[in-house]
Motif scaffolding. Structure first.
Motif, PDB file in Angstrom:
ATOM      1  N   GLN A 279       0.809  -1.221   0.000  1.00 24.66           N
ATOM      2  CA  GLN A 279       0.000   0.000   0.000  1.00 24.66           C
ATOM      3  C   GLN A 279       0.843   1.272   0.000  1.00 24.66           C
ATOM      4  OE1 GLN A 279      -2.886  -0.030   3.161  1.00 24.66           O
ATOM      5  NE2 GLN A 279      -3.523  -2.120   2.732  1.00 24.66           N
TER       6      GLN A 279
ATOM      7  N   GLN B 122      -2.772  -2.278  -5.057  1.00 22.63           N
ATOM      8  CA  GLN B 122      -3.373  -0.961  -5.181  1.00 22.63           C
ATOM      9  C   GLN B 122      -2.763  -0.086  -4.083  1.00 22.63           C
ATOM     10  OE1 GLN B 122      -5.547   0.591  -7.365  1.00 22.63           O
ATOM     11  NE2 GLN B 122      -5.203  -1.220  -8.652  1.00 22.63           N
ATOM     12  N   LEU B 123      -1.931   0.867  -4.500  1.00 24.98           N
ATOM     13  CA  LEU B 123      -1.204   1.694  -3.548  1.00 24.98           C
ATOM     14  C   LEU B 123      -2.089   2.798  -2.976  1.00 24.98           C
ATOM     15  CD1 LEU B 123       2.128   2.176  -5.525  1.00 24.98           C
ATOM     16  CD2 LEU B 123       1.817   0.782  -3.478  1.00 24.98           C
TER      17      LEU B 123
ATOM     18  N   LEU C  14       1.283   3.285 -12.936  1.00 23.98           N
ATOM     19  CA  LEU C  14       0.354   4.150 -12.219  1.00 23.98           C
ATOM     20  C   LEU C  14      -0.990   4.260 -12.940  1.00 23.98           C
ATOM     21  CD1 LEU C  14       2.739   7.042 -11.099  1.00 23.98           C
ATOM     22  CD2 LEU C  14       1.713   5.280  -9.643  1.00 23.98           C
TER      23      LEU C  14
ATOM     24  N   HIS D 229      -2.724   1.931 -13.624  1.00 29.86           N
ATOM     25  CA  HIS D 229      -3.560   0.863 -13.065  1.00 29.86           C
ATOM     26  C   HIS D 229      -3.825   1.065 -11.572  1.00 29.86           C
ATOM     27  CE1 HIS D 229      -2.853  -1.303 -16.825  1.00 29.86           C
ATOM     28  NE2 HIS D 229      -1.584  -0.961 -16.689  1.00 29.86           N
ATOM     29  N   GLN D 230      -3.567   2.278 -11.086  1.00 26.99           N
ATOM     30  CA  GLN D 230      -3.794   2.586  -9.674  1.00 26.99           C
ATOM     31  C   GLN D 230      -5.066   3.433  -9.533  1.00 26.99           C
ATOM     32  OE1 GLN D 230      -1.649   1.219  -7.140  1.00 26.99           O
ATOM     33  NE2 GLN D 230      -1.232   0.099  -9.043  1.00 26.99           N
TER      34      GLN D 230
ATOM     35  N   ASP E 117      -6.602   3.820  -6.139  1.00 25.51           N
ATOM     36  CA  ASP E 117      -6.873   4.039  -4.720  1.00 25.51           C
ATOM     37  C   ASP E 117      -5.813   4.926  -4.075  1.00 25.51           C
ATOM     38  OD1 ASP E 117      -8.600   3.670  -2.595  1.00 25.51           O
ATOM     39  OD2 ASP E 117      -7.505   1.940  -1.798  1.00 25.51           O
ATOM     40  N   LEU E 118      -5.098   5.716  -4.880  1.00 26.30           N
ATOM     41  CA  LEU E 118      -4.036   6.559  -4.358  1.00 26.30           C
ATOM     42  C   LEU E 118      -4.593   7.681  -3.493  1.00 26.30           C
ATOM     43  CD1 LEU E 118      -1.745   6.882  -7.487  1.00 26.30           C
ATOM     44  CD2 LEU E 118      -1.074   5.906  -5.293  1.00 26.30           C
TER      45      LEU E 118
ATOM     46  N   ASN F  12      -8.212   8.467  -9.554  1.00 24.83           N
ATOM     47  CA  ASN F  12      -8.035   8.382  -8.100  1.00 24.83           C
ATOM     48  C   ASN F  12      -8.852   9.486  -7.430  1.00 24.83           C
ATOM     49  OD1 ASN F  12      -5.624   6.284  -7.714  1.00 24.83           O
ATOM     50  ND2 ASN F  12      -5.162   7.573  -9.489  1.00 24.83           N
TER      51      ASN F  12
END
Length: 403
Positions: free
Chosen positions: A79, A105-106, A128, A130-131, A133-134, A156
């Motif tokens: 995370q 998901q970082l 990034l 594919h991220q 939940d930042l 995000n």
């Protein structure tokens, strides 16, 4: 200690190599090695097999070789990843080769002052995309190029802080989020080559912003009235751009929490602040090197905690207002290269913490008040005015005076 879940060694003075036995800590969830002096090659062995790691911070050590983010591709629980390379000149960060699809998901991804390796040296890391939940994204001092990554904000919607400062990102600067980003508090795109206008609806998309810094980004166009919609804004820095036109009336009415205001080195025109402005919390104001006209704005007169006021290199006229003496904590007053006239008001003697005073290149006249408190003064610049009378003897009570 094979069941160890948290190893927090940050902010000590550990040095030398990391012992290879750390590879046995397959239950580790938190690894904090920041601000030490660990050296040797980047500890890739720690991350070869997927484990329970959720939090990794490696700031400010002396690792060498290549750190490939593909090592973490299968770390499904990851995370937080934080690394700064200001003390790691021999560490290269590889984000693209081999390419990978992340299984994580970082929440936080922070990389700064690192040398990027490979042919994609100047690209924003593609994983990034594919991220979703930042909360915090920092990509600072990385020589990144390409367009401003508007997709970061679209993907995000819970983002709290975005920093892409000190890169070579260009326009278009677009905010196409379908809804308001209520969680966003900090936005820093300073020191880039955006060369575009600030979107007129920026205040609608980012209504709860606390800090906005887009200084030195080649911004053009006007000052958006929607900035007034950021009713919690504390920090605004749009200095060193090519902004023009007036400050909108709405701005002076809607941002009463503002503490730091820096609009210097633009082409903004009169007046300094919109008529009816009522700022009460300002502690730093720099509006220098613009085309502002008129008198010193009354809109700052109620900001009694003011520490810094710079209005130099404008077209201000009129006398210095008597309320200037209400700023008992004022340390810097810089008004050079204007057309201000009249004597220095007696209330000036209330400025007991003044360290830097520059009134040069104006038309001030009369004598300097003998009651001036000179003891903390370090810089006194009065050239090119119409002062008369003796140099005040209180200057001899200025033990810190340098110029």
């Amino acid at each position: 200690m094979t069941n160890l879940k948290v190893m927090s060694l940050g902010r000590n003075k550990f040095e030398g190599l990391l012992p290879p036995c750390l590879n046995n800590l397959t239950s580790l969830g938190v690894l904090d090695l920041q601000y030490n002096g660990f050296e040797g090659t980047f500890p890739s062995e720690l991350f070869h097999s997927p484990n329970s790691l959720t939090f990794i911070t490696l700031n400010e050590n002396s690792f060498t070789d290549i750190a490939s983010l593909s090592l973490f591709a299968n770390h499904i629980n990851l995370q937080v990843f934080i690394i700064s390379c200001s003390n790691n000149p021999n560490l290269k960060l590889e984000t693209e080769y081999p390419q990978f699809l992340p299984s994580f998901q970082l929440n936080i991804f922070s990389v700064s002052k690192c040398t990027r390796n490979g042919a994609s040296n100047h690209r924003i890391p593609s994983f990034l995309l594919h991220q979703f939940d930042l909360r915090v994204l920092q990509l600072a001092h990385l020589n990144l190029s390409g367009s401003f990554p508007k997709w970061v904000l679209t993907n995000n919607t819970k983002l709290v802080s975005l920093s892409v400062s000190y890169n070579f990102l260009t326009g278009p600067f677009e905010l196409n989020s379908p809804s308001k980003l209520f969680d966003m508090r900090y936005f820093d795109a300073s020191s880039n080559h955006v060369n575009d206008e600030i979107p007129p609806h920026i205040g609608f998309v980012l209504p709860n912003l606390l800090s906005l810094n887009m200084s030195s980004s080649s911004l053009q166009g006007g000052f958006p009235a929607s900035l007034a919609d950021m009713t919690q804004l504390n920090w605004l820095d749009l200095s060193h751009n090519n902004l023009s036109g007036y400050l909108p009336h709405e701005f002076g009415k809607g941002t009463n929490d503002l503490r730091f205001l820096k609009l210097s080195n633009n082409n903004l025109s009169d007046p300094c602040l919109p008529e009816g402005s009522n700022f009460t919390h300002l502690f730093y104001v720099d509006l220098s090197n613009n085309n502002f006209k008129g008198k010193v704005p009354d809109g700052i007169s109620k900001s009694l905690e003011l520490r810094m006021l710079e209005l130099s290199a404008n077209q201000l006229y009129g006398e210095m207002p008597s309320w200037i003496g209400n700023f008992k904590h004022l340390g810097h007053l810089i008004l050079y290269q204007n057309s201000m006239t009249g004597p220095i008001p007696e209330s000036f003697c209330n400025l007991a913490e003044l360290k830097y005073l520059d009134l040069s290149q104006n038309r001030f006249n009369g004598t300097l008040p003998s009651c001036l408190n000179m003891s903390p003064l370090r810089y006194l610049h009065l050239r090119s005015n119409d002062f008369t009378g003796p140099i005040p003897s209180v200057l001899t009570e200025s033990p810190l005076l340098l110029t």
